[in-house]
Design a protein around this motif. Structure first.
Motif, PDB file in Angstrom:
ATOM      1  N   SER A  30       1.323   1.789  26.513  1.00 42.03           N
ATOM      2  CA  SER A  30       2.550   1.614  25.908  1.00 42.03           C
ATOM      3  C   SER A  30       2.536   0.737  24.849  1.00 42.03           C
ATOM      4  O   SER A  30       3.215   0.711  23.544  1.00 42.03           O
ATOM      5  CB  SER A  30       3.591   1.196  27.091  1.00 42.03           C
ATOM      6  N   GLU A  31       1.805  -0.509  24.995  1.00 39.71           N
ATOM      7  CA  GLU A  31       1.440  -1.462  23.848  1.00 39.71           C
ATOM      8  C   GLU A  31       1.155  -0.864  22.510  1.00 39.71           C
ATOM      9  O   GLU A  31       1.422  -1.163  21.509  1.00 39.71           O
ATOM     10  CB  GLU A  31       0.879  -2.723  24.309  1.00 39.71           C
ATOM     11  N   ALA A  32       0.158  -0.064  22.496  1.00 39.62           N
ATOM     12  CA  ALA A  32      -0.565   0.359  21.820  1.00 39.62           C
ATOM     13  C   ALA A  32       0.372   1.682  20.813  1.00 39.62           C
ATOM     14  O   ALA A  32       0.284   1.539  19.736  1.00 39.62           O
ATOM     15  CB  ALA A  32      -1.815   1.621  22.069  1.00 39.62           C
ATOM     16  N   THR A  33       1.092   2.200  21.572  1.00 42.29           N
ATOM     17  CA  THR A  33       2.201   3.129  20.969  1.00 42.29           C
ATOM     18  C   THR A  33       3.152   2.259  20.154  1.00 42.29           C
ATOM     19  O   THR A  33       3.503   2.732  18.932  1.00 42.29           O
ATOM     20  CB  THR A  33       2.820   4.027  22.015  1.00 42.29           C
ATOM     21  N   TYR A  34       3.560   1.259  20.884  1.00 43.49           N
ATOM     22  CA  TYR A  34       4.503   0.454  20.304  1.00 43.49           C
ATOM     23  C   TYR A  34       4.089  -0.192  18.919  1.00 43.49           C
ATOM     24  O   TYR A  34       4.673  -0.118  17.669  1.00 43.49           O
ATOM     25  CB  TYR A  34       4.943  -0.637  21.302  1.00 43.49           C
ATOM     26  N   LEU A  35       3.008  -0.823  18.989  1.00 46.99           N
ATOM     27  CA  LEU A  35       2.314  -1.500  17.879  1.00 46.99           C
ATOM     28  C   LEU A  35       2.113  -0.383  16.863  1.00 46.99           C
ATOM     29  O   LEU A  35       2.096  -0.585  15.540  1.00 46.99           O
ATOM     30  CB  LEU A  35       1.032  -2.241  18.258  1.00 46.99           C
ATOM     31  N   ALA A  36       1.582   0.764  17.076  1.00 52.24           N
ATOM     32  CA  ALA A  36       1.169   1.720  16.059  1.00 52.24           C
ATOM     33  C   ALA A  36       2.830   2.327  15.529  1.00 52.24           C
ATOM     34  O   ALA A  36       2.598   2.820  14.201  1.00 52.24           O
ATOM     35  CB  ALA A  36       0.730   3.140  16.865  1.00 52.24           C
ATOM     36  N   SER A  37       3.604   2.191  16.120  1.00 54.89           N
ATOM     37  CA  SER A  37       4.862   2.529  15.526  1.00 54.89           C
ATOM     38  C   SER A  37       5.464   1.410  14.484  1.00 54.89           C
ATOM     39  O   SER A  37       6.057   1.669  13.396  1.00 54.89           O
ATOM     40  CB  SER A  37       6.182   2.557  16.421  1.00 54.89           C
ATOM     41  N   LEU A  38       5.263  -0.087  14.914  1.00 55.96           N
ATOM     42  CA  LEU A  38       5.355  -0.847  14.141  1.00 55.96           C
ATOM     43  C   LEU A  38       4.531  -0.787  12.428  1.00 55.96           C
ATOM     44  O   LEU A  38       4.915  -1.148  11.754  1.00 55.96           O
ATOM     45  CB  LEU A  38       5.271  -2.152  14.686  1.00 55.96           C
ATOM     46  N   ALA A  39       3.412  -0.541  13.025  1.00 49.85           N
ATOM     47  CA  ALA A  39       2.431  -0.368  11.606  1.00 49.85           C
ATOM     48  C   ALA A  39       2.852   0.776  10.775  1.00 49.85           C
ATOM     49  O   ALA A  39       2.854   0.706   9.501  1.00 49.85           O
ATOM     50  CB  ALA A  39       1.060  -0.061  12.081  1.00 49.85           C
ATOM     51  N   ALA A  40       3.313   1.708  11.427  1.00 48.15           N
ATOM     52  CA  ALA A  40       3.827   2.851  10.520  1.00 48.15           C
ATOM     53  C   ALA A  40       4.950   2.535   9.695  1.00 48.15           C
ATOM     54  O   ALA A  40       5.029   2.684   8.372  1.00 48.15           O
ATOM     55  CB  ALA A  40       4.190   4.216  11.425  1.00 48.15           C
ATOM     56  N   LEU A  41       5.877   1.805  10.385  1.00 50.94           N
ATOM     57  CA  LEU A  41       6.949   1.322   9.666  1.00 50.94           C
ATOM     58  C   LEU A  41       6.543   0.255   8.618  1.00 50.94           C
ATOM     59  O   LEU A  41       7.265   0.266   7.470  1.00 50.94           O
ATOM     60  CB  LEU A  41       8.066   0.630  10.645  1.00 50.94           C
ATOM     61  N   THR A  42       5.595  -0.561   8.848  1.00 49.74           N
ATOM     62  CA  THR A  42       5.072  -1.638   7.757  1.00 49.74           C
ATOM     63  C   THR A  42       4.653  -0.520   6.747  1.00 49.74           C
ATOM     64  O   THR A  42       4.623  -1.266   5.262  1.00 49.74           O
ATOM     65  CB  THR A  42       3.990  -2.452   8.732  1.00 49.74           C
ATOM     66  N   SER A  43       3.792   0.315   6.942  1.00 50.00           N
ATOM     67  CA  SER A  43       3.254   1.040   5.777  1.00 50.00           C
ATOM     68  C   SER A  43       4.436   1.652   4.797  1.00 50.00           C
ATOM     69  O   SER A  43       4.051   1.678   3.615  1.00 50.00           O
ATOM     70  CB  SER A  43       2.268   2.072   6.375  1.00 50.00           C
ATOM     71  N   ILE A  44       5.246   2.223   5.550  1.00 49.19           N
ATOM     72  CA  ILE A  44       6.242   2.633   4.876  1.00 49.19           C
ATOM     73  C   ILE A  44       7.332   1.234   3.896  1.00 49.19           C
ATOM     74  O   ILE A  44       7.376   1.828   2.523  1.00 49.19           O
ATOM     75  CB  ILE A  44       7.491   3.188   5.461  1.00 49.19           C
ATOM     76  N   ALA A  45       7.379   0.290   4.547  1.00 52.53           N
ATOM     77  CA  ALA A  45       7.801  -0.658   3.728  1.00 52.53           C
ATOM     78  C   ALA A  45       6.995  -1.236   2.737  1.00 52.53           C
ATOM     79  O   ALA A  45       7.349  -1.550   1.469  1.00 52.53           O
ATOM     80  CB  ALA A  45       7.960  -2.031   4.874  1.00 52.53           C
ATOM     81  N   LEU A  46       5.443  -1.281   2.777  1.00 52.24           N
ATOM     82  CA  LEU A  46       4.681  -1.583   1.843  1.00 52.24           C
ATOM     83  C   LEU A  46       4.730  -0.720   0.679  1.00 52.24           C
ATOM     84  O   LEU A  46       4.742  -0.934  -0.536  1.00 52.24           O
ATOM     85  CB  LEU A  46       3.162  -1.527   2.291  1.00 52.24           C
ATOM     86  N   THR A  47       4.818   0.692   0.844  1.00 52.97           N
ATOM     87  CA  THR A  47       4.972   1.682   0.073  1.00 52.97           C
ATOM     88  C   THR A  47       6.192   1.441  -0.836  1.00 52.97           C
ATOM     89  O   THR A  47       6.039   1.436  -2.047  1.00 52.97           O
ATOM     90  CB  THR A  47       4.791   3.142   0.464  1.00 52.97           C
ATOM     91  N   ASN A  48       7.241   1.219  -0.408  1.00 50.68           N
ATOM     92  CA  ASN A  48       8.428   0.891  -1.205  1.00 50.68           C
ATOM     93  C   ASN A  48       8.599  -0.055  -1.828  1.00 50.68           C
ATOM     94  O   ASN A  48       9.033  -0.334  -2.982  1.00 50.68           O
ATOM     95  CB  ASN A  48       9.753   1.004   0.142  1.00 50.68           C
ATOM     96  N   ALA A  49       7.797  -1.317  -1.286  1.00 47.87           N
ATOM     97  CA  ALA A  49       7.667  -2.457  -2.016  1.00 47.87           C
ATOM     98  C   ALA A  49       6.891  -2.493  -3.217  1.00 47.87           C
ATOM     99  O   ALA A  49       7.196  -2.981  -4.398  1.00 47.87           O
ATOM    100  CB  ALA A  49       6.993  -3.848  -1.150  1.00 47.87           C
ATOM    101  N   TRP A  50       5.843  -1.513  -3.263  1.00 48.21           N
ATOM    102  CA  TRP A  50       5.156  -1.288  -4.230  1.00 48.21           C
ATOM    103  C   TRP A  50       5.676  -0.570  -5.494  1.00 48.21           C
ATOM    104  O   TRP A  50       5.597  -0.835  -6.742  1.00 48.21           O
ATOM    105  CB  TRP A  50       3.628  -0.625  -4.034  1.00 48.21           C
ATOM    106  N   LEU A  51       6.557   0.339  -4.975  1.00 50.88           N
ATOM    107  CA  LEU A  51       7.225   1.162  -5.682  1.00 50.88           C
ATOM    108  C   LEU A  51       8.532   0.365  -6.499  1.00 50.88           C
ATOM    109  O   LEU A  51       8.539   0.379  -7.643  1.00 50.88           O
ATOM    110  CB  LEU A  51       7.988   2.509  -5.198  1.00 50.88           C
ATOM    111  N   PHE A  52       8.771  -0.579  -5.735  1.00 51.65           N
ATOM    112  CA  PHE A  52      10.108  -1.494  -6.319  1.00 51.65           C
ATOM    113  C   PHE A  52       9.274  -2.308  -7.309  1.00 51.65           C
ATOM    114  O   PHE A  52       9.927  -2.739  -8.406  1.00 51.65           O
ATOM    115  CB  PHE A  52      10.483  -2.338  -5.094  1.00 51.65           C
ATOM    116  N   GLU A  53       8.040  -3.030  -7.170  1.00 55.71           N
ATOM    117  CA  GLU A  53       7.381  -3.759  -8.303  1.00 55.71           C
ATOM    118  C   GLU A  53       7.176  -2.917  -9.392  1.00 55.71           C
ATOM    119  O   GLU A  53       7.333  -3.501 -10.490  1.00 55.71           O
ATOM    120  CB  GLU A  53       5.996  -4.364  -7.448  1.00 55.71           C
ATOM    121  N   ARG A  54       6.818  -1.918  -9.163  1.00 53.28           N
ATOM    122  CA  ARG A  54       6.465  -1.073 -10.422  1.00 53.28           C
ATOM    123  C   ARG A  54       7.639  -0.786 -11.336  1.00 53.28           C
ATOM    124  O   ARG A  54       7.637  -0.728 -12.449  1.00 53.28           O
ATOM    125  CB  ARG A  54       5.729   0.270 -10.003  1.00 53.28           C
TER     126      ARG A  54
END
Length: 224
Positions: A108-132
């Motif tokens: 359950s911990e692995a699934t939970y952390l994987a979900s947070l990592a996926a959301l972080t990846s989306i946020a990073l993509t949006n941040a780089w697009l925002f910077e560009r």
């Protein structure tokens, strides 16, 4: 998870998003040791670290050795890669120590952390697009100013001489260009006409054109 996602706004910037995400993961999963790498210029930079004082972590990991770093099972942490939204490559990496939360099973911990990592990846993509987008707007603003300056170097009014009529138009193909013309009255019915086309386009050509304009105006003073 939704509360976590709302905190990762694009205006934070990639580094702060990764640090904020790592801090949230540590707090929610009771993890005392963690670190984070962020993709930068083709490599991966260590931008956050807590604990692991006995573990030597490189400041940078090359893209060629990143897969080996992920696959190495001898480390005292769980490597959690941040996969790009299109599945092509990595945006970074979380290294997480063991959780002290007794309510979380390993799965359950692995699934939970994987979900947070996926959301972080989306946020990073949006941040780089925002910077560009911010960088594009900044460049457009500078080019707009350069165009106004360049236009001010061209004659704002043309001489009026009996028997002759002057008209001119300059339309650069880009924001700024290298087209140059000048009409300078020398007195006693004399007029100096200058028409030039600097090789190339853009800011470089515009700078050359401004130098030419200054030099020509200085030389004209010697003819008067």
């Amino acid at each position: 998870v939704l509360e976590f996602a709302r905190t990762l706004t694009p205006d934070l910037g990639p580094k702060e998003i990764l640090r904020s995400a790592l801090h949230a993961m540590m707090g929610k999963s009771l993890i005392s040791e963690a670190f984070g790498y962020l993709a930068r210029d083709g490599n991966f930079e260590l931008v956050a670290r807590a604990g692991f004082s006995q573990k030597e972590l490189p400041e940078y990991i090359s893209s060629s050795s990143f897969d080996r770093f992920l696959a190495d099972q001898s480390h005292p942490y769980t490597a959690l890669p941040l996969v790009a939204a299109d599945g092509n490559g990595y945006l970074g990496l979380f290294g997480l120590g063991r959780s002290m939360n007794p309510k979380l099973s390993g799965e359950s911990e692995a699934t939970y952390l994987a979900s947070l990592a996926a959301l972080t990846s989306i946020a990073l993509t949006n941040a780089w697009l925002f910077e560009r987008e911010k960088e594009r707007e900044r460049l457009e603003s500078e080019l707009r100013l350069a165009r106004e300056i360049q236009e001010s170097l061209l004659p704002q009014s043309l001489p009026k001489i009996a028997g002759a009529e002057f008209a001119a138009l300059s339309q650069p193909s880009e924001w700024v260009g290298g087209d140059y013309y000048d009409v300078i009255e020398l007195g006693e019915g004399r007029v100096l006409l200058a028409i030039a086309d600097v090789v190339g386009k853009g800011v470089t050509a515009a700078l050359t054109m401004s130098n030419l304009q200054a030099a020509l105006r200085a030389l004209v003073m010697l003819l008067r």
